[in-house]
Write a protein that holds these residues in place. Structure first.
Motif, PDB file in Angstrom:
ATOM      1  N   THR A 128       0.948  -1.170   0.135  1.00 30.65           N
ATOM      2  CA  THR A 128       0.159   0.073   0.141  1.00 30.65           C
ATOM      3  C   THR A 128       0.900   1.219   0.052  1.00 30.65           C
ATOM      4  OG1 THR A 128      -1.471  -1.324   1.288  1.00 30.65           O
ATOM      5  CG2 THR A 128      -1.758   1.103   1.406  1.00 30.65           C
ATOM      6  N   ALA A 129       0.407   2.091  -0.888  1.00 32.79           N
ATOM      7  CA  ALA A 129       1.213   3.489  -0.970  1.00 32.79           C
ATOM      8  C   ALA A 129       0.296   4.541  -0.784  1.00 32.79           C
ATOM      9  CB  ALA A 129       1.971   3.631  -2.216  1.00 32.79           C
ATOM     10  N   ALA A 130       0.994   5.701  -0.356  1.00 33.12           N
ATOM     11  CA  ALA A 130       0.216   7.161  -0.036  1.00 33.12           C
ATOM     12  C   ALA A 130       1.114   7.944  -0.756  1.00 33.12           C
ATOM     13  CB  ALA A 130      -0.353   7.167   1.248  1.00 33.12           C
TER      14      ALA A 130
ATOM     15  N   ASN B 105       8.605  -3.428  -8.134  1.00 31.94           N
ATOM     16  CA  ASN B 105       7.856  -2.676  -9.260  1.00 31.94           C
ATOM     17  C   ASN B 105       6.368  -2.377  -8.765  1.00 31.94           C
ATOM     18  OD1 ASN B 105       9.864  -2.295 -11.332  1.00 31.94           O
ATOM     19  ND2 ASN B 105       9.537  -4.419 -11.951  1.00 31.94           N
ATOM     20  N   ALA B 106       5.912  -3.297  -7.812  1.00 33.24           N
ATOM     21  CA  ALA B 106       4.480  -2.930  -7.275  1.00 33.24           C
ATOM     22  C   ALA B 106       4.561  -1.835  -6.346  1.00 33.24           C
ATOM     23  CB  ALA B 106       4.003  -4.260  -6.480  1.00 33.24           C
ATOM     24  N   SER B 107       5.442  -1.860  -5.359  1.00 32.86           N
ATOM     25  CA  SER B 107       5.750  -0.737  -4.351  1.00 32.86           C
ATOM     26  C   SER B 107       5.733   0.695  -5.299  1.00 32.86           C
ATOM     27  CB  SER B 107       7.159  -0.644  -3.772  1.00 32.86           C
ATOM     28  OG  SER B 107       7.009  -1.908  -2.796  1.00 32.86           O
ATOM     29  N   ILE B 108       6.511   0.881  -6.371  1.00 35.46           N
ATOM     30  CA  ILE B 108       6.465   1.973  -7.114  1.00 35.46           C
ATOM     31  C   ILE B 108       5.245   2.116  -7.898  1.00 35.46           C
ATOM     32  CG2 ILE B 108       7.851   2.903  -9.202  1.00 35.46           C
ATOM     33  CD1 ILE B 108      10.127   1.657  -8.071  1.00 35.46           C
ATOM     34  N   THR B 109       4.845   1.246  -8.393  1.00 29.93           N
ATOM     35  CA  THR B 109       3.312   1.252  -9.030  1.00 29.93           C
ATOM     36  C   THR B 109       2.283   1.928  -8.181  1.00 29.93           C
ATOM     37  OG1 THR B 109       3.932  -0.436 -10.724  1.00 29.93           O
ATOM     38  CG2 THR B 109       1.405   0.138 -10.271  1.00 29.93           C
ATOM     39  N   ALA B 110       2.358   1.415  -6.824  1.00 28.13           N
ATOM     40  CA  ALA B 110       1.347   1.886  -5.904  1.00 28.13           C
ATOM     41  C   ALA B 110       1.686   3.435  -5.771  1.00 28.13           C
ATOM     42  CB  ALA B 110       1.609   0.960  -4.794  1.00 28.13           C
ATOM     43  N   MET B 111       2.931   3.895  -5.660  1.00 26.79           N
ATOM     44  CA  MET B 111       3.186   5.331  -5.584  1.00 26.79           C
ATOM     45  C   MET B 111       2.726   5.920  -6.664  1.00 26.79           C
ATOM     46  SD  MET B 111       7.019   5.173  -3.717  1.00 26.79           S
ATOM     47  CE  MET B 111       7.569   4.328  -2.305  1.00 26.79           C
ATOM     48  N   HIS B 112       2.898   5.693  -7.753  1.00 27.36           N
ATOM     49  CA  HIS B 112       2.519   6.360  -9.085  1.00 27.36           C
ATOM     50  C   HIS B 112       1.041   6.432  -9.097  1.00 27.36           C
ATOM     51  CE1 HIS B 112       6.278   5.694 -11.844  1.00 27.36           C
ATOM     52  NE2 HIS B 112       6.651   6.178 -10.771  1.00 27.36           N
ATOM     53  N   ARG B 113       0.251   5.383  -8.579  1.00 30.09           N
ATOM     54  CA  ARG B 113      -1.406   5.577  -8.937  1.00 30.09           C
ATOM     55  C   ARG B 113      -1.876   6.361  -7.629  1.00 30.09           C
ATOM     56  NH1 ARG B 113      -2.260  -1.187  -9.694  1.00 30.09           N
ATOM     57  NH2 ARG B 113      -1.359  -1.058 -11.702  1.00 30.09           N
ATOM     58  N   SER B 114      -1.059   6.390  -6.633  1.00 30.95           N
ATOM     59  CA  SER B 114      -1.310   7.362  -5.236  1.00 30.95           C
ATOM     60  C   SER B 114      -1.110   8.744  -5.706  1.00 30.95           C
ATOM     61  CB  SER B 114      -0.750   7.008  -4.149  1.00 30.95           C
ATOM     62  OG  SER B 114      -0.978   5.719  -3.730  1.00 30.95           O
ATOM     63  N   ILE B 115      -0.135   9.002  -6.640  1.00 30.13           N
ATOM     64  CA  ILE B 115       0.153  10.325  -7.188  1.00 30.13           C
ATOM     65  C   ILE B 115      -0.917  10.818  -7.990  1.00 30.13           C
ATOM     66  CG2 ILE B 115       2.040  11.802  -8.283  1.00 30.13           C
ATOM     67  CD1 ILE B 115       4.003  10.106  -7.037  1.00 30.13           C
ATOM     68  N   LYS B 116      -1.275   9.884  -8.878  1.00 25.84           N
ATOM     69  CA  LYS B 116      -2.397  10.135  -9.953  1.00 25.84           C
ATOM     70  C   LYS B 116      -3.714  10.461  -9.252  1.00 25.84           C
ATOM     71  CE  LYS B 116      -4.355   8.330 -13.903  1.00 25.84           C
ATOM     72  NZ  LYS B 116      -4.544   6.954 -14.841  1.00 25.84           N
ATOM     73  N   GLN B 117      -4.023  10.022  -7.943  1.00 22.53           N
ATOM     74  CA  GLN B 117      -5.029  10.644  -7.234  1.00 22.53           C
ATOM     75  C   GLN B 117      -5.220  11.928  -6.730  1.00 22.53           C
ATOM     76  OE1 GLN B 117      -6.188   7.730  -4.133  1.00 22.53           O
ATOM     77  NE2 GLN B 117      -5.890   5.833  -5.453  1.00 22.53           N
ATOM     78  N   LEU B 118      -3.948  12.742  -6.715  1.00 24.19           N
ATOM     79  CA  LEU B 118      -3.855  14.005  -6.132  1.00 24.19           C
ATOM     80  C   LEU B 118      -4.769  15.033  -7.112  1.00 24.19           C
ATOM     81  CD1 LEU B 118      -0.041  13.938  -5.200  1.00 24.19           C
ATOM     82  CD2 LEU B 118      -2.009  13.652  -3.610  1.00 24.19           C
ATOM     83  N   LYS B 119      -5.549  15.834  -6.230  1.00 30.94           N
ATOM     84  CA  LYS B 119      -6.103  16.907  -6.892  1.00 30.94           C
ATOM     85  C   LYS B 119      -5.325  17.859  -7.592  1.00 30.94           C
ATOM     86  CE  LYS B 119     -10.032  16.338  -3.551  1.00 30.94           C
ATOM     87  NZ  LYS B 119     -10.880  16.962  -2.502  1.00 30.94           N
ATOM     88  N   HIS B 120      -4.054  17.864  -6.997  1.00 32.74           N
ATOM     89  CA  HIS B 120      -3.217  19.055  -7.424  1.00 32.74           C
ATOM     90  C   HIS B 120      -2.005  18.161  -8.031  1.00 32.74           C
ATOM     91  CE1 HIS B 120      -5.520  21.033  -4.607  1.00 32.74           C
ATOM     92  NE2 HIS B 120      -5.344  22.336  -5.124  1.00 32.74           N
ATOM     93  N   THR B 121      -1.402  18.693  -9.268  1.00 32.69           N
ATOM     94  CA  THR B 121      -0.327  18.145  -9.863  1.00 32.69           C
ATOM     95  C   THR B 121       0.886  18.550  -9.318  1.00 32.69           C
ATOM     96  OG1 THR B 121      -1.348  18.028 -11.886  1.00 32.69           O
ATOM     97  CG2 THR B 121       1.010  17.472 -11.884  1.00 32.69           C
ATOM     98  N   PRO B 122       1.755  17.595  -8.363  1.00 27.67           N
ATOM     99  CA  PRO B 122       3.022  18.272  -7.777  1.00 27.67           C
ATOM    100  C   PRO B 122       4.091  18.784  -8.566  1.00 27.67           C
ATOM    101  CG  PRO B 122       2.923  16.005  -7.911  1.00 27.67           C
ATOM    102  CD  PRO B 122       1.474  16.135  -8.392  1.00 27.67           C
TER     103      PRO B 122
END
Length: 206
Positions: free
Chosen positions: A35-37, A92-109
């Protein structure tokens, strides 16, 4: 680098950008998702007690969870399940989880702060890998708390289906009790079959 406390900084940049911190939980488990956040914090964020989730009690993590969610500019949390972990490997699963969490952000960092030393670029956004970043930057610490609490809640839920593994306590980590239960009952649909469960991780002397 703006510092809130002697230990944790609010921003990485001298000229603060929209930064997000990202971290994962469950990478070393035998069962359950990784799980990533990802968390973006406001410029004047301050939350006493917030630090690396591993240094907090379970009670404190769950006290912090709603406060982080309330105060964050935005956040995202993602589970990558066992089947995908088995297919693409845990890193790769850990990095994928991070990417998908970033994608959920309302603001693009504009900058991604990553706990650890492994990451793959996400949408050409600048990133910094920071060893033990969850004990250095508040956004990563916040992400570590959300990743850990969301994953713990998931493990407590599936514990009800397979109570003999005691996931509500060990959260899927390779404790002696968990390995003994695998030796006795075998593996479930929640176990990661790509991890060498037999014989190495069932060696109760480990």
């Amino acid at each position: 680098m703006k510092t809130i406390s002697p230990n944790l900084a609010l921003s990485f940049s001298k000229n603060p950008e929209i930064e997000c911190g990202t971290d994962e939980a469950g990478r070393g488990c035998l069962a359950g998702p990784v799980t990533a956040a990802a968390v973006c914090l406001p410029k004047h964020f301050c939350l006493e007690m917030l630090t690396d989730s591993k240094q907090l009690s379970e009670k404190k993590r769950f006290l912090l969870k709603p406060l982080i969610e309330e105060k964050a500019i935005s956040f995202g949390v993602t589970h990558v399940m066992m089947e995908e972990i088995d297919e693409i490997n845990i890193l790769n699963a850990s990095i994928t989880a991070m990417h998908r969490s970033i994608k959920q952000l309302k603001h693009t960092p504009e900058l991604i702060l990553v706990d650890g030393n492994k990451f793959k670029p996400y949408n050409d956004i600048k990133h910094e890998c920071i060893i033990k970043g969850d004990a250095k930057f508040l956004s990563i610490a916040a992400a570590s708390v959300l990743a850990k609490t969301y994953r713990d809640l998931y493990m407590e839920k599936i514990h009800e289906e397979f109570p003999m593994y005691n996931w509500k306590k060990n959260k899927g980590y390779p404790t002696k009790e968990h390995r003994a239960a695998i030796a006795k009952y075998g593996i479930t649909k929640y176990h990661r079959k790509s991890f060498k469960l037999l014989p190495e991780q069932l060696n109760l002397e480990l």
